[in-house]
Scaffold this motif. Structure first.
Motif, PDB file in Angstrom:
ATOM      1  N   GLN A 137     -56.112  55.205 -64.743  1.00 17.60           N
ATOM      2  CA  GLN A 137     -56.994  55.149 -63.752  1.00 17.60           C
ATOM      3  C   GLN A 137     -55.882  55.175 -62.743  1.00 17.60           C
ATOM      4  N   THR A 138     -56.372  56.339 -61.384  1.00 19.13           N
ATOM      5  CA  THR A 138     -55.790  56.612 -60.802  1.00 19.13           C
ATOM      6  C   THR A 138     -55.823  55.767 -58.974  1.00 19.13           C
ATOM      7  N   GLY A 139     -55.405  56.369 -58.172  1.00 15.94           N
ATOM      8  CA  GLY A 139     -55.911  55.652 -56.733  1.00 15.94           C
ATOM      9  C   GLY A 139     -56.323  54.419 -57.044  1.00 15.94           C
ATOM     10  N   ILE A 140     -55.979  53.613 -57.584  1.00 12.93           N
ATOM     11  CA  ILE A 140     -56.124  52.528 -57.066  1.00 12.93           C
ATOM     12  C   ILE A 140     -54.745  51.465 -57.628  1.00 12.93           C
ATOM     13  N   GLY A 141     -54.839  50.093 -56.797  1.00 10.79           N
ATOM     14  CA  GLY A 141     -53.217  49.709 -56.535  1.00 10.79           C
ATOM     15  C   GLY A 141     -53.391  48.932 -57.686  1.00 10.79           C
ATOM     16  N   PRO A 142     -52.420  47.582 -57.943  1.00 12.01           N
ATOM     17  CA  PRO A 142     -52.402  46.734 -58.571  1.00 12.01           C
ATOM     18  C   PRO A 142     -53.436  45.658 -58.125  1.00 12.01           C
ATOM     19  N   GLY A 143     -53.667  44.835 -59.241  1.00 13.91           N
ATOM     20  CA  GLY A 143     -55.146  44.224 -59.216  1.00 13.91           C
ATOM     21  C   GLY A 143     -55.997  44.575 -58.617  1.00 13.91           C
ATOM     22  N   GLU A 144     -55.884  45.552 -57.812  1.00 14.68           N
ATOM     23  CA  GLU A 144     -57.851  46.220 -57.568  1.00 14.68           C
ATOM     24  C   GLU A 144     -58.257  46.751 -58.578  1.00 14.68           C
ATOM     25  N   PRO A 145     -59.787  45.848 -58.136  1.00 17.12           N
ATOM     26  CA  PRO A 145     -60.788  46.148 -59.546  1.00 17.12           C
ATOM     27  C   PRO A 145     -61.249  47.941 -60.015  1.00 17.12           C
ATOM     28  N   GLY A 146     -60.888  48.571 -60.706  1.00 13.37           N
ATOM     29  CA  GLY A 146     -61.058  50.196 -60.887  1.00 13.37           C
ATOM     30  C   GLY A 146     -62.402  50.306 -61.866  1.00 13.37           C
ATOM     31  N   ASP A 147     -62.976  51.286 -62.215  1.00 13.09           N
ATOM     32  CA  ASP A 147     -63.778  51.714 -63.038  1.00 13.09           C
ATOM     33  C   ASP A 147     -64.252  50.714 -63.555  1.00 13.09           C
ATOM     34  N   LEU A 148     -63.255  50.481 -64.827  1.00 15.02           N
ATOM     35  CA  LEU A 148     -63.379  49.121 -65.703  1.00 15.02           C
ATOM     36  C   LEU A 148     -64.464  48.018 -65.066  1.00 15.02           C
ATOM     37  N   ALA A 149     -63.776  48.001 -63.773  1.00 17.09           N
ATOM     38  CA  ALA A 149     -64.253  46.356 -63.537  1.00 17.09           C
ATOM     39  C   ALA A 149     -65.630  46.928 -62.920  1.00 17.09           C
ATOM     40  N   GLU A 150     -66.264  48.078 -62.842  1.00 14.53           N
ATOM     41  CA  GLU A 150     -67.007  48.555 -62.479  1.00 14.53           C
ATOM     42  C   GLU A 150     -68.485  48.706 -63.474  1.00 14.53           C
ATOM     43  N   VAL A 151     -67.627  49.020 -64.894  1.00 13.84           N
ATOM     44  CA  VAL A 151     -68.287  48.827 -66.227  1.00 13.84           C
ATOM     45  C   VAL A 151     -68.817  48.013 -66.402  1.00 13.84           C
ATOM     46  N   THR A 152     -67.914  46.463 -66.784  1.00 19.35           N
ATOM     47  CA  THR A 152     -68.058  45.155 -66.994  1.00 19.35           C
ATOM     48  C   THR A 152     -69.478  44.337 -65.930  1.00 19.35           C
ATOM     49  N   ARG A 153     -69.620  45.186 -64.592  1.00 23.11           N
ATOM     50  CA  ARG A 153     -70.740  44.403 -63.365  1.00 23.11           C
ATOM     51  C   ARG A 153     -71.652  44.910 -63.771  1.00 23.11           C
ATOM     52  N   LEU A 154     -71.753  46.730 -64.480  1.00 29.15           N
ATOM     53  CA  LEU A 154     -73.098  47.172 -64.541  1.00 29.15           C
ATOM     54  C   LEU A 154     -73.439  46.573 -66.289  1.00 29.15           C
ATOM     55  N   ALA A 155     -72.694  46.868 -67.426  1.00 32.26           N
ATOM     56  CA  ALA A 155     -72.997  46.885 -68.475  1.00 32.26           C
ATOM     57  C   ALA A 155     -72.981  45.317 -69.073  1.00 32.26           C
ATOM     58  N   GLY A 156     -72.164  44.213 -68.371  1.00 31.89           N
ATOM     59  CA  GLY A 156     -72.143  42.880 -68.599  1.00 31.89           C
ATOM     60  C   GLY A 156     -70.987  42.257 -69.522  1.00 31.89           C
ATOM     61  N   PRO A 157     -70.628  41.345 -69.574  1.00 35.03           N
ATOM     62  CA  PRO A 157     -69.661  41.154 -69.822  1.00 35.03           C
ATOM     63  C   PRO A 157     -69.068  41.124 -71.732  1.00 35.03           C
ATOM     64  N   HIS A 158     -70.307  41.387 -72.447  1.00 33.82           N
ATOM     65  CA  HIS A 158     -70.665  41.524 -73.657  1.00 33.82           C
ATOM     66  C   HIS A 158     -69.576  43.095 -73.918  1.00 33.82           C
ATOM     67  N   VAL A 159     -69.328  43.859 -73.461  1.00 32.03           N
ATOM     68  CA  VAL A 159     -68.774  44.878 -73.142  1.00 32.03           C
ATOM     69  C   VAL A 159     -67.468  45.014 -73.109  1.00 32.03           C
ATOM     70  N   ALA A 160     -66.078  45.220 -73.927  1.00 38.86           N
ATOM     71  CA  ALA A 160     -64.290  44.555 -73.768  1.00 38.86           C
ATOM     72  C   ALA A 160     -64.667  45.669 -73.332  1.00 38.86           C
ATOM     73  N   THR A 161     -63.361  45.949 -72.151  1.00 40.98           N
ATOM     74  CA  THR A 161     -63.304  46.545 -71.508  1.00 40.98           C
ATOM     75  C   THR A 161     -61.555  47.181 -72.020  1.00 40.98           C
ATOM     76  N   ARG A 162     -60.908  48.317 -71.288  1.00 37.49           N
ATOM     77  CA  ARG A 162     -59.106  48.778 -71.183  1.00 37.49           C
ATOM     78  C   ARG A 162     -58.786  49.440 -71.434  1.00 37.49           C
ATOM     79  N   GLU A 163     -57.768  49.634 -69.865  1.00 45.70           N
ATOM     80  CA  GLU A 163     -56.807  50.290 -69.465  1.00 45.70           C
ATOM     81  C   GLU A 163     -55.644  50.673 -69.969  1.00 45.70           C
ATOM     82  N   LEU A 164     -54.985  52.217 -69.720  1.00 46.44           N
ATOM     83  CA  LEU A 164     -53.719  51.950 -70.491  1.00 46.44           C
ATOM     84  C   LEU A 164     -52.920  52.187 -69.683  1.00 46.44           C
ATOM     85  N   ALA A 165     -52.722  52.797 -68.406  1.00 45.61           N
ATOM     86  CA  ALA A 165     -51.967  53.376 -67.066  1.00 45.61           C
ATOM     87  C   ALA A 165     -52.741  53.520 -65.516  1.00 45.61           C
TER      88      ALA A 165
END
Length: 234
Positions: free
Chosen positions: A40-68
């Motif tokens: 994930q680029t262009g996002i600072g520590p603690g800020e919501p990135g693309d995975l936060a958007e995935v969770t908001r749209l797809a729901g909490p039953h979809v797990a997410t993981r970010e590596l860098a």
């Protein structure tokens, strides 16, 4: 575990929305779904990135993981170098994928950064190398307008040259009032890439509430991706 790589013909083409749509439909069908965002680029520590958007749209039953994560909105290799943070490597991704598989996921969706050949590190590793290491098909998210036929064809050529599976393409943000190029591109994309058109999602879908998002995803994606969309006749 089924694994799918989501790449794009460029940046800001709707990859995250398409990723969320595929994940939401699979979760609704009962699959245990994980979305992996290697870089994930262009996002600072603690800020919501693309995975936060995935969770908001797809729901909490979809797990997410970010590596860098790197703060500047640049290619991962450049962003890592400038930040002084460790670069991401294909081996890091394959290790994470093995852990996700061991945890019992049914579907893993790996969302890339930008296009297929954007560099992950200064050794030149790319999302194409990730697809090769995982033996996973690549879904290409395409822009709608003028110029996409060239970038889509180049992406298809790069996939073919590496012996990778081109699952197809989805137009990630189709305008409500398309112009001539946007209308004709729907028929021309399969012709220039040799891969099927697997969906068309409307622009602005990222602003939808989860219920409308799921309904629109179902109507906008091909059954191969869990939806009910039927490609237009040539």
């Amino acid at each position: 575990m089924r694994t799918m790589i989501v790449s794009g013909t460029g940046t800001d083409v709707g990859k995250t929305v398409v990723t969320a749509a595929v994940a939401a439909l699979a979760a609704e069908a009962g699959d245990r779904v994980v979305v992996l965002k290697p870089a994930q680029t262009g996002i600072g520590p603690g800020e919501p990135g693309d995975l936060a958007e995935v969770t908001r749209l797809a729901g909490p039953h979809v797990a997410t993981r970010e590596l860098a994560r790197y703060p500047e909105p640049l290619a991962p290799a450049t962003a890592a170098r400038r930040s002084g943070l460790p670069p991401l490597r294909v081996a890091d991704i394959t290790t994470a994928v093995a852990e996700i598989e061991a945890a019992g996921a049914d579907l893993l969706v790996v969302e890339g950064a930008g296009g297929l050949l954007v560099r992950l590190n200064d050794d030149g590793e790319t999302l194409a190398d990730v697809a090769a290491a995982l033996g996973a098909p690549v879904l290409v998210v395409a822009s709608a307008g003028l110029g996409v036929l060239n970038t889509a064809a180049l992406t298809a050529e790069a996939l073919a040259g590496r012996g990778l599976t081109h699952l197809g393409q989805v137009v990630g943000a189709y305008p409500e009032e398309p112009d001539l190029a946007e209308r004709t591109n729907l028929a021309d994309l399969p012709a220039v890439t040799g891969a099927p058109l697997l969906g068309v999602l409307p622009g602005g879908l990222g602003d939808a509430d989860p219920r409308r998002f799921l309904t629109t995803a179902r109507c906008g994606l091909h059954p191969v991706l869990g939806g009910q969309w039927v490609p237009p006749l040539p």
